[in-house]
Design a protein around this motif. Structure first.
Motif, PDB file in Angstrom:
ATOM      1  N   VAL A  15      14.936  12.780  25.561  1.00  0.00           N
ATOM      2  CA  VAL A  15      14.928  12.929  24.106  1.00  0.00           C
ATOM      3  C   VAL A  15      15.325  14.349  23.719  1.00  0.00           C
ATOM      4  CG1 VAL A  15      13.213  11.114  23.764  1.00  0.00           C
ATOM      5  CG2 VAL A  15      12.455  13.470  24.006  1.00  0.00           C
ATOM      6  N   LYS A  16      15.703  14.494  22.471  1.00  0.00           N
ATOM      7  CA  LYS A  16      16.040  15.825  21.961  1.00  0.00           C
ATOM      8  C   LYS A  16      14.772  16.664  21.900  1.00  0.00           C
ATOM      9  CE  LYS A  16      20.073  14.146  19.598  1.00  0.00           C
ATOM     10  NZ  LYS A  16      20.745  13.849  18.361  1.00  0.00           N
ATOM     11  N   SER A  17      14.938  17.961  21.887  1.00  0.00           N
ATOM     12  CA  SER A  17      13.816  18.897  21.929  1.00  0.00           C
ATOM     13  C   SER A  17      12.761  18.565  20.880  1.00  0.00           C
ATOM     14  CB  SER A  17      14.337  20.323  21.715  1.00  0.00           C
ATOM     15  OG  SER A  17      13.272  21.237  21.768  1.00  0.00           O
ATOM     16  N   GLN A  18      11.556  18.296  21.349  1.00  0.00           N
ATOM     17  CA  GLN A  18      10.380  18.016  20.532  1.00  0.00           C
ATOM     18  C   GLN A  18      10.560  16.823  19.594  1.00  0.00           C
ATOM     19  OE1 GLN A  18       8.942  21.610  18.703  1.00  0.00           O
ATOM     20  NE2 GLN A  18       9.178  22.777  20.585  1.00  0.00           N
ATOM     21  N   LYS A  19      11.332  15.837  20.019  1.00  0.00           N
ATOM     22  CA  LYS A  19      11.595  14.643  19.203  1.00  0.00           C
ATOM     23  C   LYS A  19      11.003  13.384  19.813  1.00  0.00           C
ATOM     24  CE  LYS A  19      13.940  16.626  15.955  1.00  0.00           C
ATOM     25  NZ  LYS A  19      13.351  16.769  14.644  1.00  0.00           N
ATOM     26  N   GLU A  20       9.994  13.525  20.673  1.00  0.00           N
ATOM     27  CA  GLU A  20       9.391  12.353  21.303  1.00  0.00           C
ATOM     28  C   GLU A  20       8.862  11.363  20.266  1.00  0.00           C
ATOM     29  OE1 GLU A  20       9.272  15.585  24.391  1.00  0.00           O
ATOM     30  OE2 GLU A  20       8.702  15.492  22.280  1.00  0.00           O
ATOM     31  N   LYS A  21       8.137  11.855  19.270  1.00  0.00           N
ATOM     32  CA  LYS A  21       7.531  10.954  18.280  1.00  0.00           C
ATOM     33  C   LYS A  21       8.578  10.207  17.473  1.00  0.00           C
ATOM     34  CE  LYS A  21       3.239  13.520  17.773  1.00  0.00           C
ATOM     35  NZ  LYS A  21       2.404  14.347  16.896  1.00  0.00           N
ATOM     36  N   LEU A  27      12.841   3.721  18.375  1.00  0.00           N
ATOM     37  CA  LEU A  27      13.021   2.700  19.414  1.00  0.00           C
ATOM     38  C   LEU A  27      12.108   1.497  19.160  1.00  0.00           C
ATOM     39  CD1 LEU A  27      13.368   5.037  22.506  1.00  0.00           C
ATOM     40  CD2 LEU A  27      15.139   3.493  21.609  1.00  0.00           C
ATOM     41  N   ASP A  28      10.872   1.771  18.728  1.00  0.00           N
ATOM     42  CA  ASP A  28       9.943   0.686  18.383  1.00  0.00           C
ATOM     43  C   ASP A  28      10.503  -0.172  17.251  1.00  0.00           C
ATOM     44  OD1 ASP A  28       8.115   1.482  20.327  1.00  0.00           O
ATOM     45  OD2 ASP A  28       6.844   2.581  18.913  1.00  0.00           O
ATOM     46  N   ARG A  29      11.096   0.462  16.239  1.00  0.00           N
ATOM     47  CA  ARG A  29      11.681  -0.270  15.103  1.00  0.00           C
ATOM     48  C   ARG A  29      12.811  -1.192  15.553  1.00  0.00           C
ATOM     49  NH1 ARG A  29      12.059   4.768  10.966  1.00  0.00           N
ATOM     50  NH2 ARG A  29       9.885   4.744  10.313  1.00  0.00           N
ATOM     51  N   GLN A  30      13.495  -0.818  16.632  1.00  0.00           N
ATOM     52  CA  GLN A  30      14.585  -1.640  17.147  1.00  0.00           C
ATOM     53  C   GLN A  30      14.082  -2.740  18.081  1.00  0.00           C
ATOM     54  OE1 GLN A  30      18.093   0.653  18.522  1.00  0.00           O
ATOM     55  NE2 GLN A  30      16.988   2.427  17.707  1.00  0.00           N
ATOM     56  N   GLY A  31      12.769  -2.806  18.293  1.00  0.00           N
ATOM     57  CA  GLY A  31      12.193  -3.869  19.103  1.00  0.00           C
ATOM     58  C   GLY A  31      12.028  -3.553  20.575  1.00  0.00           C
ATOM     59  N   THR A  78      20.200   6.227  19.161  1.00  0.00           N
ATOM     60  CA  THR A  78      18.960   6.237  18.391  1.00  0.00           C
ATOM     61  C   THR A  78      18.593   7.664  18.021  1.00  0.00           C
ATOM     62  OG1 THR A  78      18.198   4.240  19.514  1.00  0.00           O
ATOM     63  CG2 THR A  78      16.517   5.594  18.457  1.00  0.00           C
ATOM     64  N   PHE A  79      18.178   7.871  16.768  1.00  0.00           N
ATOM     65  CA  PHE A  79      17.778   9.195  16.305  1.00  0.00           C
ATOM     66  C   PHE A  79      16.630   9.721  17.173  1.00  0.00           C
ATOM     67  CE2 PHE A  79      15.247  12.088  13.699  1.00  0.00           C
ATOM     68  CZ  PHE A  79      16.222  13.008  13.357  1.00  0.00           C
ATOM     69  N   GLY A  80      16.784  10.926  17.677  1.00  0.00           N
ATOM     70  CA  GLY A  80      15.781  11.555  18.533  1.00  0.00           C
ATOM     71  C   GLY A  80      16.083  11.437  20.017  1.00  0.00           C
ATOM     72  N   VAL A  81      16.952  10.501  20.381  1.00  0.00           N
ATOM     73  CA  VAL A  81      17.294  10.274  21.788  1.00  0.00           C
ATOM     74  C   VAL A  81      18.513  11.109  22.163  1.00  0.00           C
ATOM     75  CG1 VAL A  81      18.195   8.558  23.425  1.00  0.00           C
ATOM     76  CG2 VAL A  81      16.309   7.960  21.892  1.00  0.00           C
ATOM     77  N   ARG A  82      18.447  11.746  23.329  1.00  0.00           N
ATOM     78  CA  ARG A  82      19.617  12.435  23.869  1.00  0.00           C
ATOM     79  C   ARG A  82      20.447  11.436  24.677  1.00  0.00           C
ATOM     80  NH1 ARG A  82      20.558  17.507  23.825  1.00  0.00           N
ATOM     81  NH2 ARG A  82      18.400  18.142  23.669  1.00  0.00           N
ATOM     82  N   ARG A  83      19.772  10.739  25.648  1.00  0.00           N
ATOM     83  CA  ARG A  83      20.498   9.761  26.462  1.00  0.00           C
ATOM     84  C   ARG A  83      19.528   9.035  27.382  1.00  0.00           C
ATOM     85  NH1 ARG A  83      21.143  11.232  31.738  1.00  0.00           N
ATOM     86  NH2 ARG A  83      20.452  13.310  32.247  1.00  0.00           N
ATOM     87  N   LEU A  84      19.935   7.852  27.801  1.00  0.00           N
ATOM     88  CA  LEU A  84      19.236   7.148  28.877  1.00  0.00           C
ATOM     89  C   LEU A  84      19.554   7.861  30.186  1.00  0.00           C
ATOM     90  CD1 LEU A  84      19.859   3.381  28.131  1.00  0.00           C
ATOM     91  CD2 LEU A  84      17.681   4.334  28.834  1.00  0.00           C
ATOM     92  N   VAL A  85      18.600   7.971  31.067  1.00  0.00           N
ATOM     93  CA  VAL A  85      18.849   8.573  32.374  1.00  0.00           C
ATOM     94  C   VAL A  85      19.606   7.549  33.212  1.00  0.00           C
ATOM     95  CG1 VAL A  85      17.771   9.512  34.451  1.00  0.00           C
ATOM     96  CG2 VAL A  85      16.807  10.030  32.200  1.00  0.00           C
ATOM     97  N   THR A  86      20.760   7.960  33.739  1.00  0.00           N
ATOM     98  CA  THR A  86      21.625   7.053  34.489  1.00  0.00           C
ATOM     99  C   THR A  86      21.786   7.516  35.932  1.00  0.00           C
ATOM    100  OG1 THR A  86      23.589   8.259  33.760  1.00  0.00           O
ATOM    101  CG2 THR A  86      22.946   6.350  32.455  1.00  0.00           C
ATOM    102  N   VAL A  87      22.285   6.608  36.763  1.00  0.00           N
ATOM    103  CA  VAL A  87      22.528   6.922  38.171  1.00  0.00           C
ATOM    104  C   VAL A  87      23.582   8.014  38.272  1.00  0.00           C
ATOM    105  CG1 VAL A  87      23.261   5.993  40.391  1.00  0.00           C
ATOM    106  CG2 VAL A  87      21.880   4.586  38.858  1.00  0.00           C
ATOM    107  N   HIS A  88      24.701   7.837  37.595  1.00  0.00           N
ATOM    108  CA  HIS A  88      25.777   8.823  37.505  1.00  0.00           C
ATOM    109  C   HIS A  88      26.170   8.901  36.039  1.00  0.00           C
ATOM    110  CE1 HIS A  88      26.169   8.987  41.824  1.00  0.00           C
ATOM    111  NE2 HIS A  88      26.255   7.673  41.873  1.00  0.00           N
ATOM    112  N   ALA A  89      26.721  10.024  35.615  1.00  0.00           N
ATOM    113  CA  ALA A  89      27.096  10.202  34.213  1.00  0.00           C
ATOM    114  C   ALA A  89      27.920   9.013  33.715  1.00  0.00           C
ATOM    115  CB  ALA A  89      27.873  11.499  34.044  1.00  0.00           C
ATOM    116  N   GLY A  90      27.465   8.422  32.620  1.00  0.00           N
ATOM    117  CA  GLY A  90      28.188   7.315  32.017  1.00  0.00           C
ATOM    118  C   GLY A  90      28.011   5.985  32.715  1.00  0.00           C
TER     119      GLY A  90
END
Length: 172
Positions: A15-21, A27-31, A78-90
């Motif tokens: 997540v982006k810096s201090q954007k956990e909440k 993400l909850d709103r998206q189900g 999603t607002f607040g998210v930087r990225r999903l952690v992946t095996v390799h970039a992309g």
């Protein structure tokens, strides 16, 4: 579909810096099913001393979904998210071991604050999760009555003993 295609797994989300909440809320709103363990930390830089709720894994949370069924690529937008952690970039998201996340969930109270990760045996491998030694592995040497752990870290071909609070380490 059968086997792995029917299975929901836990994935780490950076997540982006201090954007956990805000990331959790969106993400909850998206189900999506989400999990972010918290810890209570004492802040003594000001008067009066305050106890604040901080993420246990600063900058990360976990989301559960089926890689083959769910629209998981939208997580990265999603607002607040930087990225999903992946095996390799992309590439595809890397699943977390279910038993690790289940153990963390079981260690939380109703407010999702980590209460205890159970007894850790002397000699166990420990991962530092906070401070200057964050992400380093070491061996548990001793525990005192104030939940201060003495850990033997291997650094630059030598060993260093450090004392850390229980909340700054997890069993690796």
């Amino acid at each position: 579909m059968s086997g792995l295609q029917d299975k929901e797994r836990w994935y780490a989300v950076q997540v982006k810096s201090q954007k956990e909440k805000s990331a959790l809320t969106n993400l909850d709103r998206q189900g999506f099913v989400t999990f972010c363990p918290w810890q209570l930390r004492t802040i003594s830089q000001s008067r009066p001393v305050k106890i604040v709720r901080k993420p246990f894994f600063s900058g990360y949370l976990f989301v559960r979904f089926n890689l083959y069924r769910d629209n998981w690529p939208k997580i990265n937008n999603t607002f607040g998210v930087r990225r999903l952690v992946t095996v390799h970039a992309g590439q595809m998201p890397k699943p977390m071991p279910d038993e690790v996340i289940e153990r963390l969930i079981a260690s939380c109270d109703a407010d999702m604050c980590i209460q205890s990760l159970g007894d850790i045996a002397l000699g166990s491998t420990i991962r530092v999760v906070n401070g200057p030694f964050s992400d380093m592995l070491g061996q548990l040497q001793s525990v005192d009555s104030n939940e201060r752990f003495t850990i033997l870290l291997s650094m630059m071909s030598s060993e260093l003993k450090v004392r850390l609070h229980r909340s700054d380490v997890i069993e690796a």
